[in-house]
Design a protein around this motif. Sequence first.
Motif, PDB file in Angstrom:
ATOM      1  N   SER A 113     197.109  66.811  61.095  1.00  0.00           N
ATOM      2  CA  SER A 113     197.088  65.463  60.369  1.00  0.00           C
ATOM      3  C   SER A 113     197.303  65.935  58.943  1.00  0.00           C
ATOM      4  O   SER A 113     198.380  65.554  58.152  1.00  0.00           O
ATOM      5  CB  SER A 113     196.054  64.665  60.201  1.00  0.00           C
ATOM      6  N   VAL A 114     196.672  67.242  58.539  1.00  0.00           N
ATOM      7  CA  VAL A 114     196.680  67.560  57.299  1.00  0.00           C
ATOM      8  C   VAL A 114     198.143  68.109  56.848  1.00  0.00           C
ATOM      9  O   VAL A 114     198.732  67.998  55.946  1.00  0.00           O
ATOM     10  CB  VAL A 114     195.722  68.784  56.817  1.00  0.00           C
ATOM     11  N   SER A 130     200.787  67.520  58.383  1.00  0.00           N
ATOM     12  CA  SER A 130     201.796  66.083  58.484  1.00  0.00           C
ATOM     13  C   SER A 130     201.785  65.258  57.153  1.00  0.00           C
ATOM     14  O   SER A 130     202.936  65.075  56.399  1.00  0.00           O
ATOM     15  CB  SER A 130     201.875  65.288  59.587  1.00  0.00           C
ATOM     16  N   GLU A 131     200.684  65.345  56.372  1.00  0.00           N
ATOM     17  CA  GLU A 131     200.537  64.798  55.152  1.00  0.00           C
ATOM     18  C   GLU A 131     201.179  65.564  53.989  1.00  0.00           C
ATOM     19  O   GLU A 131     201.866  65.302  53.018  1.00  0.00           O
ATOM     20  CB  GLU A 131     199.157  64.624  54.782  1.00  0.00           C
ATOM     21  N   TRP A 178     204.383  65.123  51.446  1.00  0.00           N
ATOM     22  CA  TRP A 178     204.134  65.088  50.239  1.00  0.00           C
ATOM     23  C   TRP A 178     205.218  66.051  49.488  1.00  0.00           C
ATOM     24  O   TRP A 178     205.847  65.723  48.569  1.00  0.00           O
ATOM     25  CB  TRP A 178     202.539  65.701  49.932  1.00  0.00           C
ATOM     26  N   GLU A 200     194.092  63.249  54.280  1.00  0.00           N
ATOM     27  CA  GLU A 200     194.791  62.921  53.200  1.00  0.00           C
ATOM     28  C   GLU A 200     194.411  63.689  51.782  1.00  0.00           C
ATOM     29  O   GLU A 200     194.779  64.304  51.102  1.00  0.00           O
ATOM     30  CB  GLU A 200     194.965  61.457  52.684  1.00  0.00           C
ATOM     31  N   ALA A 236     194.758  67.390  52.252  1.00  0.00           N
ATOM     32  CA  ALA A 236     196.122  67.894  52.186  1.00  0.00           C
ATOM     33  C   ALA A 236     196.377  67.920  50.524  1.00  0.00           C
ATOM     34  O   ALA A 236     196.950  68.943  49.999  1.00  0.00           O
ATOM     35  CB  ALA A 236     197.130  66.911  52.549  1.00  0.00           C
ATOM     36  N   GLU A 237     195.795  67.033  49.770  1.00  0.00           N
ATOM     37  CA  GLU A 237     196.049  67.200  48.516  1.00  0.00           C
ATOM     38  C   GLU A 237     195.439  68.263  47.802  1.00  0.00           C
ATOM     39  O   GLU A 237     195.720  69.044  46.947  1.00  0.00           O
ATOM     40  CB  GLU A 237     195.386  65.827  47.703  1.00  0.00           C
TER      41      GLU A 237
END
Length: 495
Positions: free
Chosen positions: A335-336, A338-339, A343, A389, A392-393
Amino acid sequence: MNEKYEAIIGLEIHVQLATQSKMFCSCSNSGENKPVNTTVCPVCMGHPGTLPVPNREAIRMGIMIARALECRVPERSKFDRKSYFYPDLPKGYQISQFDEPIGLDGHLNVQLGEHIHRVGITRLHLEEDAAKLTHAAGRESSVVDFNRSGSPLAEIVTEPDMRSPEEAGAFLRELRLIVRYLGVSDGDMEKGHLRCDANISLRPKDKAALWPKTEIKNLNSFRSVERALVFEIERQEKLWDVGKPEDVSSTRGWDEASGMTVLQRTKEESADYRYFPEPDIPPLEFTNEYLREVEATTPELPAARRTRFTAEYALPKKDIEVLVQDKRLGDFVESVISELQAWVRANGKDWERERSTLTKQTVNLVINRFSKFLVDHSQTVDSSRVTAENMAEFVTIVASGSINNQAAQKVLALMFQTGKDPSQIVEEQGLAQMDDASALTEIVQHVLEAHPNVVEDVKAGKRQALMFLVGQVMTASKGKANPQVVQKILRDKLS
Ligand code: ZN
Ligand code: MN
């Protein structure tokens, strides 16, 4: 083991299926957490005149495991009565499957070091569990808890394809991983959700015939399976060495405390169970459409994930295995990533160019740092407040170099504690990295003046002394200085 002999090992595994209700009645299947004899009804207590109704969900789970093990699922399957008399079985027979099980002729590839070993699966069938008998110490009678009676089980029988205790252990661990991926059981051996009997015999290496096997019972952990097999190999070797190998099949119990197997009985033949078709349940018939639907709802399996992760992410084998063994952690990393991909694209950049760096950075932060927080605080990916999310940031902030290593650790800790997003934390804590050269030059100047002896050491060529000065600047800047910029200023000043 002695080079003259070869161990022939096969396993019989019972997997307790995590359905809502029992195999043939609507009683709750979570009786192990309830007071004794409370999740019971006339069906699972074996009262005369009651009728069993097969659990649709248990059948679906059984088929999922069968297909995961590459078994053929015949169009038709039926239940049979297996007769035996014991206080844990009130009907005097167990509803099981004899000659038409739901899975046949499968296999599982097991990795042991660099070697991949294929273990054949003879069959997989569904059956009901027996009640739990407790022989309390110091008591004349035994007590029975019927909560477990009628719980659904999938029994898996392997071919005698394993040649060492390690192979048997590796097979079981992979099987547990599969049932966990499928969500059909937690496969916990200590809780009895996965139970294993091991069959073993020895033979001279140059012979193809099989000698009568010994079945080992009472194995309550992966470790006890391996230990019991090691013990049994040694015991049977001694018999072979004196020319008296086992000439009759037997059942032995593993005794954890003494580390020995103990003879329980010589084995009945399968005819003793007087199997015959269960007259109260019509045969099961599976349409192709139904089987396709089950297949379509089957999640990705560990082996497929291993292959896919290896192809998609250029990662070391051991990192991939961490993400395969811990399914939720692997899901989280995906998931990270794909975020991150979204981005990168939203910022008009080329994902293919950023991909390798960001993937490695993600895996490194998740496995080496985030996982440690989870373990230290006894949390799971699901219970933690860090979202994919936010992670990922965080990866983009670390990768951009706008905070240093020390600050990164602090930001992650605060993400973990507060659930806030990392840019907000960086802002609130004033952690953005200082790489303003003039401000840093000023701090460097103070440090140099405060440590004239160290400056001499640096000039004499001691690298350690330079690192000491970098450390002093980091402290003076409250950890915000960019260490690369600091090193450069120091070198310029001292050269
Ligand atoms: Zn019941
Ligand atoms: Mn069984």
